[in-house]
Write a protein that holds these residues in place. Sequence first.
Motif, PDB file in Angstrom:
ATOM      1  N   SER A 172     -11.968   4.679   0.957  1.00 31.05           N
ATOM      2  CA  SER A 172     -12.646   3.749   1.847  1.00 31.05           C
ATOM      3  C   SER A 172     -12.072   3.695   3.263  1.00 31.05           C
ATOM      4  N   PHE A 173     -10.767   3.806   3.409  1.00 32.47           N
ATOM      5  CA  PHE A 173     -10.102   3.534   4.692  1.00 32.47           C
ATOM      6  C   PHE A 173      -9.631   4.817   5.351  1.00 32.47           C
ATOM      7  N   PRO A 174     -10.049   5.036   6.593  1.00 34.43           N
ATOM      8  CA  PRO A 174     -10.988   4.323   7.455  1.00 34.43           C
ATOM      9  C   PRO A 174     -12.420   4.783   7.205  1.00 34.43           C
ATOM     10  N   SER A 175     -13.367   4.056   7.772  1.00 33.71           N
ATOM     11  CA  SER A 175     -14.769   4.427   7.646  1.00 33.71           C
ATOM     12  C   SER A 175     -15.072   5.659   8.501  1.00 33.71           C
ATOM     13  N   GLY A 176     -15.474   6.737   7.828  1.00 37.68           N
ATOM     14  CA  GLY A 176     -15.806   7.969   8.543  1.00 37.68           C
ATOM     15  C   GLY A 176     -17.057   7.841   9.390  1.00 37.68           C
ATOM     16  N   HIS A 177     -18.076   7.149   8.864  1.00 39.97           N
ATOM     17  CA  HIS A 177     -19.300   6.924   9.631  1.00 39.97           C
ATOM     18  C   HIS A 177     -18.974   6.192  10.940  1.00 39.97           C
ATOM     19  N   THR A 178     -18.167   5.130  10.801  1.00 36.17           N
ATOM     20  CA  THR A 178     -17.832   4.309  11.968  1.00 36.17           C
ATOM     21  C   THR A 178     -16.955   5.079  12.939  1.00 36.17           C
ATOM     22  N   GLY A 179     -15.939   5.747  12.416  1.00 39.37           N
ATOM     23  CA  GLY A 179     -15.005   6.475  13.281  1.00 39.37           C
ATOM     24  C   GLY A 179     -15.679   7.575  14.079  1.00 39.37           C
ATOM     25  N   SER A 180     -16.494   8.374  13.411  1.00 40.03           N
ATOM     26  CA  SER A 180     -17.169   9.453  14.135  1.00 40.03           C
ATOM     27  C   SER A 180     -18.162   8.881  15.142  1.00 40.03           C
ATOM     28  N   SER A 181     -18.821   7.791  14.769  1.00 39.93           N
ATOM     29  CA  SER A 181     -19.793   7.182  15.686  1.00 39.93           C
ATOM     30  C   SER A 181     -19.113   6.639  16.940  1.00 39.93           C
ATOM     31  N   PHE A 182     -17.987   5.964  16.768  1.00 35.15           N
ATOM     32  CA  PHE A 182     -17.294   5.432  17.945  1.00 35.15           C
ATOM     33  C   PHE A 182     -16.590   6.532  18.740  1.00 35.15           C
ATOM     34  N   ALA A 183     -16.115   7.576  18.085  1.00 35.18           N
ATOM     35  CA  ALA A 183     -15.533   8.701  18.820  1.00 35.18           C
ATOM     36  C   ALA A 183     -16.583   9.284  19.768  1.00 35.18           C
ATOM     37  N   ALA A 184     -17.784   9.483  19.252  1.00 32.83           N
ATOM     38  CA  ALA A 184     -18.873  10.027  20.073  1.00 32.83           C
ATOM     39  C   ALA A 184     -19.337   9.021  21.117  1.00 32.83           C
ATOM     40  N   ALA A 185     -19.520   7.767  20.708  1.00 36.78           N
ATOM     41  CA  ALA A 185     -20.064   6.753  21.620  1.00 36.78           C
ATOM     42  C   ALA A 185     -19.129   6.487  22.801  1.00 36.78           C
ATOM     43  N   PHE A 186     -17.826   6.388  22.549  1.00 34.65           N
ATOM     44  CA  PHE A 186     -16.890   6.173  23.659  1.00 34.65           C
ATOM     45  C   PHE A 186     -16.863   7.377  24.593  1.00 34.65           C
ATOM     46  N   THR A 187     -17.022   8.563  24.037  1.00 35.96           N
ATOM     47  CA  THR A 187     -17.073   9.773  24.875  1.00 35.96           C
ATOM     48  C   THR A 187     -18.309   9.737  25.770  1.00 35.96           C
ATOM     49  N   ILE A 188     -19.445   9.390  25.204  1.00 38.19           N
ATOM     50  CA  ILE A 188     -20.686   9.294  25.989  1.00 38.19           C
ATOM     51  C   ILE A 188     -20.518   8.225  27.070  1.00 38.19           C
ATOM     52  N   TYR A 189     -19.912   7.099  26.711  1.00 36.86           N
ATOM     53  CA  TYR A 189     -19.689   6.009  27.664  1.00 36.86           C
ATOM     54  C   TYR A 189     -18.831   6.475  28.839  1.00 36.86           C
ATOM     55  N   TYR A 190     -17.839   7.293  28.580  1.00 38.97           N
ATOM     56  CA  TYR A 190     -16.959   7.799  29.640  1.00 38.97           C
ATOM     57  C   TYR A 190     -17.771   8.535  30.707  1.00 38.97           C
ATOM     58  N   TYR A 191     -18.775   9.280  30.290  1.00 39.26           N
ATOM     59  CA  TYR A 191     -19.557  10.085  31.225  1.00 39.26           C
ATOM     60  C   TYR A 191     -20.766   9.361  31.808  1.00 39.26           C
TER      61      TYR A 191
END
Length: 173
Positions: free
Chosen positions: A97-116
């Motif tokens: 369960s720990f950590p959530s892969g769905h959440t982690g990959s989503s935030f890794a991508a989302a923060f990257t998109i936000y940077y640009y």
Amino acid sequence: MELHFLKFLESIHSPILDKLMIFITSLGNGGLFWIALGLILLFQKNKNSKRKALNLFLSLIIFSLVGLVILKPLIGRPRPFMVEAFNLLIKPPMGYSFPSGHTGSSFAAAFTIYYYNKKQGLLALVLATLIGFSRMYLSVHYPTDVLAGLVLGGLSSLVATKIINNKYKKTTS
């Protein structure tokens, strides 16, 4: 405490919300939505899009290595439905369960998109938040799993961004 919160979420299930959460969680399956987005960016003619795509892919790789390859088996936390009876709406996920892969990959991508791009990034962060929430709604992750995914995804994006920016500084100087 976390199980009580998940039980509360289970108590608000409704047919419409159930279908919506199943769809939202499916967007995070295997990081495929984010990988597809990265491929779209990679094949655009804009040089900045290629840089963003490489950064997005590196963010996903860093999160996967740290979160899924190292931490999940090291911590070995059972999923909520393995500890308490829940009415699962999706096929029971395998693994820990720990950590959530769905959440982690989503935030890794989302923060990257936000940077640009702040506007696109805000939309990506909203989607990442919904994906994280859906994992709790569906009783397959604890809130701390989702929080850890958010933090690790953000850190993965930060590290990837530093690496990509250093690479581009060296190639342009």
